[in-house]
Scaffold this motif. Structure first.
Motif, PDB file in Angstrom:
ATOM      1  N   LEU A 288      32.643 -23.167  13.844  1.00  0.00           N
ATOM      2  CA  LEU A 288      31.597 -24.184  13.642  1.00  0.00           C
ATOM      3  C   LEU A 288      30.593 -24.191  14.783  1.00  0.00           C
ATOM      4  O   LEU A 288      29.503 -24.728  14.646  1.00  0.00           O
ATOM      5  CB  LEU A 288      32.240 -25.573  13.504  1.00  0.00           C
ATOM      6  N   THR A 289      30.960 -23.627  15.933  1.00  0.00           N
ATOM      7  CA  THR A 289      30.010 -23.436  17.026  1.00  0.00           C
ATOM      8  C   THR A 289      30.033 -21.961  17.413  1.00  0.00           C
ATOM      9  O   THR A 289      30.874 -21.194  16.941  1.00  0.00           O
ATOM     10  CB  THR A 289      30.345 -24.308  18.252  1.00  0.00           C
ATOM     11  N   SER A 290      29.121 -21.575  18.277  1.00  0.00           N
ATOM     12  CA  SER A 290      28.901 -20.155  18.542  1.00  0.00           C
ATOM     13  C   SER A 290      30.068 -19.469  19.246  1.00  0.00           C
ATOM     14  O   SER A 290      30.245 -18.262  19.122  1.00  0.00           O
ATOM     15  CB  SER A 290      27.639 -19.985  19.393  1.00  0.00           C
ATOM     16  N   GLY A 291      30.850 -20.236  20.023  1.00  0.00           N
ATOM     17  CA  GLY A 291      31.892 -19.620  20.827  1.00  0.00           C
ATOM     18  C   GLY A 291      31.361 -19.056  22.123  1.00  0.00           C
ATOM     19  O   GLY A 291      32.111 -18.480  22.916  1.00  0.00           O
ATOM     20  N   LYS A 292      30.076 -19.235  22.372  1.00  0.00           N
ATOM     21  CA  LYS A 292      29.477 -18.742  23.615  1.00  0.00           C
ATOM     22  C   LYS A 292      28.525 -19.770  24.240  1.00  0.00           C
ATOM     23  O   LYS A 292      27.652 -19.418  25.023  1.00  0.00           O
ATOM     24  CB  LYS A 292      28.745 -17.429  23.366  1.00  0.00           C
ATOM     25  N   ASP A 293      28.707 -21.055  23.882  1.00  0.00           N
ATOM     26  CA  ASP A 293      27.843 -22.095  24.452  1.00  0.00           C
ATOM     27  C   ASP A 293      28.030 -22.202  25.963  1.00  0.00           C
ATOM     28  O   ASP A 293      27.060 -22.370  26.713  1.00  0.00           O
ATOM     29  CB  ASP A 293      28.143 -23.447  23.798  1.00  0.00           C
ATOM     30  N   GLY A 294      29.282 -22.118  26.424  1.00  0.00           N
ATOM     31  CA  GLY A 294      29.541 -22.170  27.852  1.00  0.00           C
ATOM     32  C   GLY A 294      28.864 -21.021  28.579  1.00  0.00           C
ATOM     33  O   GLY A 294      28.281 -21.201  29.656  1.00  0.00           O
ATOM     34  N   LYS A 295      28.935 -19.849  27.993  1.00  0.00           N
ATOM     35  CA  LYS A 295      28.324 -18.664  28.595  1.00  0.00           C
ATOM     36  C   LYS A 295      26.806 -18.797  28.644  1.00  0.00           C
ATOM     37  O   LYS A 295      26.161 -18.434  29.647  1.00  0.00           O
ATOM     38  CB  LYS A 295      28.721 -17.428  27.791  1.00  0.00           C
ATOM     39  N   MET A 296      26.210 -19.345  27.588  1.00  0.00           N
ATOM     40  CA  MET A 296      24.755 -19.510  27.558  1.00  0.00           C
ATOM     41  C   MET A 296      24.288 -20.499  28.620  1.00  0.00           C
ATOM     42  O   MET A 296      23.288 -20.263  29.310  1.00  0.00           O
ATOM     43  CB  MET A 296      24.308 -19.968  26.164  1.00  0.00           C
ATOM     44  N   LEU A 297      25.003 -21.616  28.769  1.00  0.00           N
ATOM     45  CA  LEU A 297      24.615 -22.586  29.789  1.00  0.00           C
ATOM     46  C   LEU A 297      24.810 -21.990  31.186  1.00  0.00           C
ATOM     47  O   LEU A 297      23.994 -22.226  32.086  1.00  0.00           O
ATOM     48  CB  LEU A 297      25.420 -23.875  29.633  1.00  0.00           C
ATOM     49  N   LEU A 314      26.662 -26.558  36.198  1.00  0.00           N
ATOM     50  CA  LEU A 314      27.670 -25.540  36.468  1.00  0.00           C
ATOM     51  C   LEU A 314      29.034 -25.991  35.958  1.00  0.00           C
ATOM     52  O   LEU A 314      29.740 -25.248  35.259  1.00  0.00           O
ATOM     53  CB  LEU A 314      27.734 -25.267  37.973  1.00  0.00           C
ATOM     54  N   ALA A 315      29.413 -27.221  36.308  1.00  0.00           N
ATOM     55  CA  ALA A 315      30.697 -27.765  35.862  1.00  0.00           C
ATOM     56  C   ALA A 315      30.740 -27.883  34.340  1.00  0.00           C
ATOM     57  O   ALA A 315      31.776 -27.619  33.709  1.00  0.00           O
ATOM     58  CB  ALA A 315      30.934 -29.130  36.504  1.00  0.00           C
ATOM     59  N   THR A 316      29.619 -28.265  33.743  1.00  0.00           N
ATOM     60  CA  THR A 316      29.559 -28.411  32.289  1.00  0.00           C
ATOM     61  C   THR A 316      29.722 -27.067  31.592  1.00  0.00           C
ATOM     62  O   THR A 316      30.434 -26.954  30.586  1.00  0.00           O
ATOM     63  CB  THR A 316      28.234 -29.065  31.879  1.00  0.00           C
ATOM     64  N   ALA A 317      29.067 -26.032  32.130  1.00  0.00           N
ATOM     65  CA  ALA A 317      29.203 -24.692  31.551  1.00  0.00           C
ATOM     66  C   ALA A 317      30.659 -24.245  31.581  1.00  0.00           C
ATOM     67  O   ALA A 317      31.176 -23.664  30.620  1.00  0.00           O
ATOM     68  CB  ALA A 317      28.324 -23.699  32.309  1.00  0.00           C
ATOM     69  N   MET A 318      31.326 -24.542  32.682  1.00  0.00           N
ATOM     70  CA  MET A 318      32.736 -24.190  32.797  1.00  0.00           C
ATOM     71  C   MET A 318      33.588 -24.979  31.814  1.00  0.00           C
ATOM     72  O   MET A 318      34.492 -24.436  31.170  1.00  0.00           O
ATOM     73  CB  MET A 318      33.214 -24.427  34.235  1.00  0.00           C
ATOM     74  N   ALA A 319      33.307 -26.280  31.681  1.00  0.00           N
ATOM     75  CA  ALA A 319      34.070 -27.131  30.762  1.00  0.00           C
ATOM     76  C   ALA A 319      33.887 -26.694  29.308  1.00  0.00           C
ATOM     77  O   ALA A 319      34.854 -26.632  28.535  1.00  0.00           O
ATOM     78  CB  ALA A 319      33.653 -28.585  30.933  1.00  0.00           C
ATOM     79  N   LEU A 320      32.653 -26.374  28.928  1.00  0.00           N
ATOM     80  CA  LEU A 320      32.398 -25.901  27.567  1.00  0.00           C
ATOM     81  C   LEU A 320      33.170 -24.615  27.297  1.00  0.00           C
ATOM     82  O   LEU A 320      33.759 -24.438  26.225  1.00  0.00           O
ATOM     83  CB  LEU A 320      30.902 -25.656  27.363  1.00  0.00           C
ATOM     84  N   GLY A 321      33.169 -23.716  28.278  1.00  0.00           N
ATOM     85  CA  GLY A 321      33.875 -22.453  28.109  1.00  0.00           C
ATOM     86  C   GLY A 321      35.373 -22.654  27.915  1.00  0.00           C
ATOM     87  O   GLY A 321      35.996 -22.008  27.063  1.00  0.00           O
ATOM     88  N   VAL A 322      35.967 -23.555  28.703  1.00  0.00           N
ATOM     89  CA  VAL A 322      37.399 -23.835  28.555  1.00  0.00           C
ATOM     90  C   VAL A 322      37.686 -24.389  27.170  1.00  0.00           C
ATOM     91  O   VAL A 322      38.669 -23.999  26.513  1.00  0.00           O
ATOM     92  CB  VAL A 322      37.889 -24.812  29.642  1.00  0.00           C
ATOM     93  N   MET A 323      36.840 -25.282  26.702  1.00  0.00           N
ATOM     94  CA  MET A 323      37.056 -25.867  25.379  1.00  0.00           C
ATOM     95  C   MET A 323      36.901 -24.829  24.264  1.00  0.00           C
ATOM     96  O   MET A 323      37.615 -24.869  23.254  1.00  0.00           O
ATOM     97  CB  MET A 323      36.102 -27.035  25.155  1.00  0.00           C
ATOM     98  N   GLU A 324      35.981 -23.898  24.435  1.00  0.00           N
ATOM     99  CA  GLU A 324      35.835 -22.832  23.436  1.00  0.00           C
ATOM    100  C   GLU A 324      37.060 -21.908  23.461  1.00  0.00           C
ATOM    101  O   GLU A 324      37.525 -21.457  22.409  1.00  0.00           O
ATOM    102  CB  GLU A 324      34.549 -22.047  23.704  1.00  0.00           C
ATOM    103  N   TYR A 325      37.571 -21.644  24.643  1.00  0.00           N
ATOM    104  CA  TYR A 325      38.801 -20.856  24.781  1.00  0.00           C
ATOM    105  C   TYR A 325      39.965 -21.597  24.122  1.00  0.00           C
ATOM    106  O   TYR A 325      40.770 -21.009  23.389  1.00  0.00           O
ATOM    107  CB  TYR A 325      39.060 -20.615  26.265  1.00  0.00           C
ATOM    108  N   ASN A 326      40.052 -22.907  24.347  1.00  0.00           N
ATOM    109  CA  ASN A 326      41.069 -23.737  23.706  1.00  0.00           C
ATOM    110  C   ASN A 326      40.938 -23.690  22.192  1.00  0.00           C
ATOM    111  O   ASN A 326      41.936 -23.560  21.468  1.00  0.00           O
ATOM    112  CB  ASN A 326      40.942 -25.183  24.208  1.00  0.00           C
ATOM    113  N   GLY A 327      39.698 -23.800  21.701  1.00  0.00           N
ATOM    114  CA  GLY A 327      39.452 -23.819  20.260  1.00  0.00           C
ATOM    115  C   GLY A 327      39.743 -22.498  19.579  1.00  0.00           C
ATOM    116  O   GLY A 327      39.820 -22.437  18.345  1.00  0.00           O
TER     117      GLY A 327
END
Length: 512
Positions: A288-297, A314-327
């Motif tokens: 449902l999302t790109s799976g690369k939002d953390g990487k883009m930020l 920076l912290a947000t990009a990392m948090a998004l990436g962890v959540m995409e990895y979790n998902g």
């Protein structure tokens, strides 16, 4: 049982949901260790509310996997259903009656090749924690951190037979068998087990080892009941809040300070690894999302293209990436839930990078975060979105992370507690409204709000700003709102964003 600090900074688990994946795997593991039979088929009977969420959270795979002996951090749990079928085990899923059982509950019924039927009923109570309340429909109350000796017999057993047991529970099943369970804080004596095996009319006996690796709760710690009492204890003992957290965990479990600190170091290394993995591109379960939002930020941060500066993006990009990895069913550290698992790793990894902090400093901050989460658990805060809304997930994670960050820069206990209070107030009433069951929308981006909230709340508290409502009363307010929030706004895929036209169309497409 007393809550371990590693149930707040933890558990280590395969995503995407702590309540619906890790908790369900643990219920399955408890069934495996309690029943100890070779399954020909397994039937899951789930809470009605899970009808629209269980597949997206892989609750069925987690329960089947746990019943086959897989732990919540075992990568094979992703393919548990296929593994079950490959081993000749049939699987089936149906649902409990409406309004009769707690949310996030499951009955695991195991059928053997000999036609025997056994069942275990458990509830995932948030953040991966569980409670077993039935064996073969006999009411029991079993926790996952202790040893249990379970005996099926044709006659009633004397409770004195379970020498050294903390508690003995007994009842008669629908098969007219006595089911007796003795609970032990340590592994029971082999002589006692032999005595039980020698009893007349004993049909079956099993020794269930603890599912949790954090040690049983050996004593009740009085002073963990509130922020005020924890601060008073720390002042009296001349301890920092991080040292107080270690002291609490040692009193609770009996483990040494070294063992406790080594485990937190392992959790922190796993968090950093999830941040690293998060910067790769991921295929989420439903896409449902790109799976690369953390990487883009992160790319925008590196190019200095963010309008809000550096640290928070920076912290947000990392948090998004962890959540995409979790998902994508990656291995993460829930803190305290998988649905909020990006906040603590994102905030703390960025903090370490920007301020050149040691692992020890970060780990002390995580101890403080965990301590405040334990206080909340002692006050009966729910960390489950389906019980208390996302305020119990992203809200709590943001608040405890804010306090943990503040503690790295000050030993002022008042400032640290008020960082939590300011942060928690900002997210009271946050609803849990996944649009199509999996932890993708809006959960991943909601972690970004938690990150920003944690940082600015820490800054305010460190600057001397105080919450008008005292920290303990903010926790009271959180509990009140969790109870008042309508069920439609608690992970039901009914209200909030889940009722929008786009969400409804998305669910129809996924169903097809």
């Amino acid at each position: 049982m007393e809550t371990s600090i590693f149930e707040i900074i933890g558990p280590v688990m395969i995503g995407p949901s702590s309540s619906h994946t890790a908790g369900m795997a643990r219920i399955g593991m408890m069934a495996n260790r309690i029943l100890q039979v070779e399954a020909a088929s397994v039937r899951l009977t789930l809470s009605p509310k899970m009808r629209t969420t269980y597949y997206g959270h892989r609750s069925d795979a987690a329960l089947f996997g746990g019943t086959l002996g897989m732990s919540e951090d075992d990568p094979e749990i992703r393919d548990a259903i296929a593994i079950a079928h490959a081993n000749g085990v049939e699987t089936k899923v149906d649902f409990l009656e409406e309004g009769k059982y707690p949310e996030n509950s499951a009955r695991v019924t195991v059928y053997t090749k000999d036609g025997e039927e056994y069942s275990v009923f458990g509830t995932s109570i948030g953040g991966g924690s569980i409670l077993i309340s039935e064996i073969d429909r006999v009411p029991m109350r079993l926790t996952a951190d202790t040893w249990h000796v379970i005996v099926w017999s044709e006659t009633e057993l004397a409770k004195e037979t379970f020498a050294g047991a903390k508690e003995v529970q007994q009842g008669i099943s629908e098969k007219q068998e006595y089911v007796t369970c003795g609970t032990f804080l340590e592994k029971p004596d082999e002589n006692m087990l032999e005595l039980l095996r020698g009893q007349n009319m004993v049909k079956k006996i099993s020794l269930a080892s603890p599912v949790l690796a954090y040690g049983s709760s050996k004593r009740h710690v009085e002073w963990i009941s509130s922020c005020d009492s924890v601060c008073e204890y720390a002042e009296k003992e001349n301890l920092t809040l991080a040292e107080t957290a270690v002291r609490y965990e040692s009193l609770r479990s009996g483990f040494s300070e070294k063992v406790i600190r080594d485990r937190m170091h392992e959790q922190w290394l796993l968090m950093k690894e999830s941040v690293k993995k998060g910067q790769e591109e991921h295929q989420l379960l439903y896409g449902l999302t790109s799976g690369k939002d953390g990487k883009m930020l992160m790319q925008a941060v590196e190019k200095e293209e963010t309008i809000s500066g550096g640290t928070i993006p920076l912290a947000t990009a990392m948090a998004l990436g962890v959540m995409e990895y979790n998902g994508s069913m990656g291995c993460i550290v829930a803190a305290p839930t998988a649905g909020s698992s990006g906040i603590a790793p994102g905030c703390m990894t960025a903090l370490q990078q920007v301020h050149q902090l040691s692992d020890k400093q970060i780990e002390d901050g995580l101890f403080v975060s965990a301590l405040i989460g334990v206080i909340m658990a002692a006050c009966d805060v729910s960390f489950s979105g389906s019980v208390g809304g996302c305020q119990g997930e992203v809200g709590v994670s943001s608040a405890i992370t804010s306090a943990g960050m503040a503690s790295i820069f000050t030993e002022d206990k008042e400032a640290i507690m008020h960082a939590m209070a300011i942060c928690m107030k900002n997210l009271l009433g946050l609803v849990c409204d996944p649009i199509a069951a999996p932890i993708e929308v809006p959960c991943i981006k909601r972690n970004a709000v938690g990150v920003a909230n944690a940082y600015i709340s820490s800054d305010m508290a460190l600057a001397g700003v105080r919450s008008f409502i005292p920290p303990d009363e903010v926790i009271d307010a959180l509990i009140d709102v969790e109870k008042r929030l309508p069920s439609e706004l608690k992970c039901a895929t009914i209200g909030g964003l889940a009722c929008t036209k786009t969400a409804v169309c998305t669910r129809k497409k996924l169903t097809q």
